[in-house]
Design an enzyme around this catalytic site. Structure first.
Site, PDB file in Angstrom:
ATOM      1  N   TYR A 271      -7.311 104.600  58.731  1.00 16.99           N
ATOM      2  CA  TYR A 271      -7.326 106.033  58.445  1.00 16.99           C
ATOM      3  C   TYR A 271      -7.536 106.825  59.730  1.00 16.99           C
ATOM      4  CZ  TYR A 271      -9.314 110.485  56.748  1.00 16.99           C
ATOM      5  OH  TYR A 271      -9.591 111.815  56.528  1.00 16.99           O
TER       6      TYR A 271
ATOM      7  N   ALA B 215     -20.580 110.261  50.545  1.00 19.52           N
ATOM      8  CA  ALA B 215     -21.977 109.879  50.323  1.00 19.52           C
ATOM      9  C   ALA B 215     -22.809 110.957  49.625  1.00 19.52           C
ATOM     10  CB  ALA B 215     -22.622 109.469  51.644  1.00 19.52           C
TER      11      ALA B 215
ATOM     12  N   ARG C 276     -25.609 109.598  59.442  1.00 20.76           N
ATOM     13  CA  ARG C 276     -24.470 110.501  59.354  1.00 20.76           C
ATOM     14  C   ARG C 276     -24.978 111.946  59.423  1.00 20.76           C
ATOM     15  NH1 ARG C 276     -22.468 106.199  59.667  1.00 20.76           N
ATOM     16  NH2 ARG C 276     -20.669 105.317  58.569  1.00 20.76           N
TER      17      ARG C 276
END
Length: 323
Positions: free
Chosen positions: A151, A195, A222
């Site tokens: 990706y 998430a 993150r």
């Protein structure tokens, strides 16, 4: 028509749907296009075309005028459970690359005035994101290239494709690298959720005193940016006279996935235990580096992760309760 016109590709998706609403509020005439209608809201677009942007005839049809602004958000994508298993790599690369090739080819023929392309933090080298406490994601760190997924490789290729069309055909291009954009009216239970949505769903559906599962040890880090802030940064990039990007659009507030889960529990008013299980993880640490966007566009996020997560949790809890 005296009002400005905009085309939103991927309008049936999470970011695209919110963008359509913002553009209408700004006074644009808006055409949305997607392979599907938006699942969670009725969009105020002046026109909405159901069409597959891998089809050249669809691209020719929707690019029937020199739009003032085109936003190319359409892609085959999802969260870690979709991107990092490797099971969808061929489709992800083929589908997204085909869309971008078509949009640029027919966009320049239509003499569109400006086009925005949504790239991703997944283009950054995996080697720079092994330390969860000190990830390096400055824009100039993208090369030598080594994205963490196919990706990410497609996104990096498409960045270069857009700038090649700018050099060779004079297209006015803007590129941003999104870092985990989240909020209401997006995927939350179909395997493509990110998430924050996954954590909100798990907490909303769990009984107080119960258990939720997290992939890995939960110490991976993150940063997450609320949708309204993302769109404000996109608007500033589009309005810039001479800055084309690529530029990070994200938050510098870094949290562990465990902390994200605990934050969702606090918002939901539940005490839950966390069970760590095997699953696709992506890089060990990632957060946006906002030095360039502060310098070029004088932009920074205006409120903390918890504020956006509270709004997202309320929406997801409502969805879960209605099932």
């Amino acid at each position: 028509m005296s009002m400005k016109s905009a085309l939103v590709c991927g309008a049936g998706g999470f970011i695209g749907g919110h963008l359509v609403k913002k553009l209408k509020n700004e006074g644009f005439w808006v055409r949305g296009v997607d392979i599907k209608k938006h699942e969670y809201t009725k969009l105020p677009a002046d026109e909405f075309v159901i069409g597959d942007l891998r089809d050249q005839d669809i691209c020719k049809t929707i690019l029937d005028r020199p739009f003032d602004e085109v936003f190319q958000l359409a892609a085959d994508m999802g969260g870690a459970g979709y991107i990092f298993t490797g099971e969808h790599d061929a489709d992800v690369m083929h589908n997204s690359a085909t869309i971008n090739l078509n949009m640029l080819h027919y966009g320049q023929k239509a003499k569109i005035k400006k086009i925005f392309y949504s790239s991703s933090a997944c283009i950054y080298p995996e080697r720079n994101q092994m330390d969860p406490d000190n990830p390096m994601c400055s824009e100039d760190s993208a090369y030598p290239a080594a994205p963490d997924s196919e990706y990410g490789w497609e996104k990096l290729f498409s960045e270069r494709l857009y700038f090649a069309f700018q050099r060779n055909y004079g297209l006015n291009v803007r590129i941003a690298r999104f870092h985990n954009i989240f909020g209401p009216e997006g995927s939350w239970n179909n395997g493509k959720e990110k998430a924050p949505a996954a954590m909100c769903r798990k907490v909303a559906q769990a009984k107080d005193g119960g258990e939720i599962e997290i992939w890995g040890d939960g110490k991976q880090t993150r940063s997450f940016l609320y949708i309204d802030e993302c769109l404000e940064a996109v608007r500033r990039l589009m309005d810039s006279d001479d800055f084309h990007g690529p530029v990070n659009i994200g938050s510098e507030e870094m949290v562990t996935i465990n902390h994200l889960a605990e934050m969702a529990m606090e918002i939901g008013g539940k005490k839950l235990t966390i069970k760590h299980i095997d699953g696709p993880l992506g890089v060990r640490g990632r957060k946006s580096d906002n030095k360039l966007i502060k310098e070029k566009l004088n932009w920074a996020p205006s409120f903390p992760l918890r504020t956006g997560l509270k709004k997202t949790y309320a929406w997801i809890r409502k969805q879960a309760d209605s099932q």
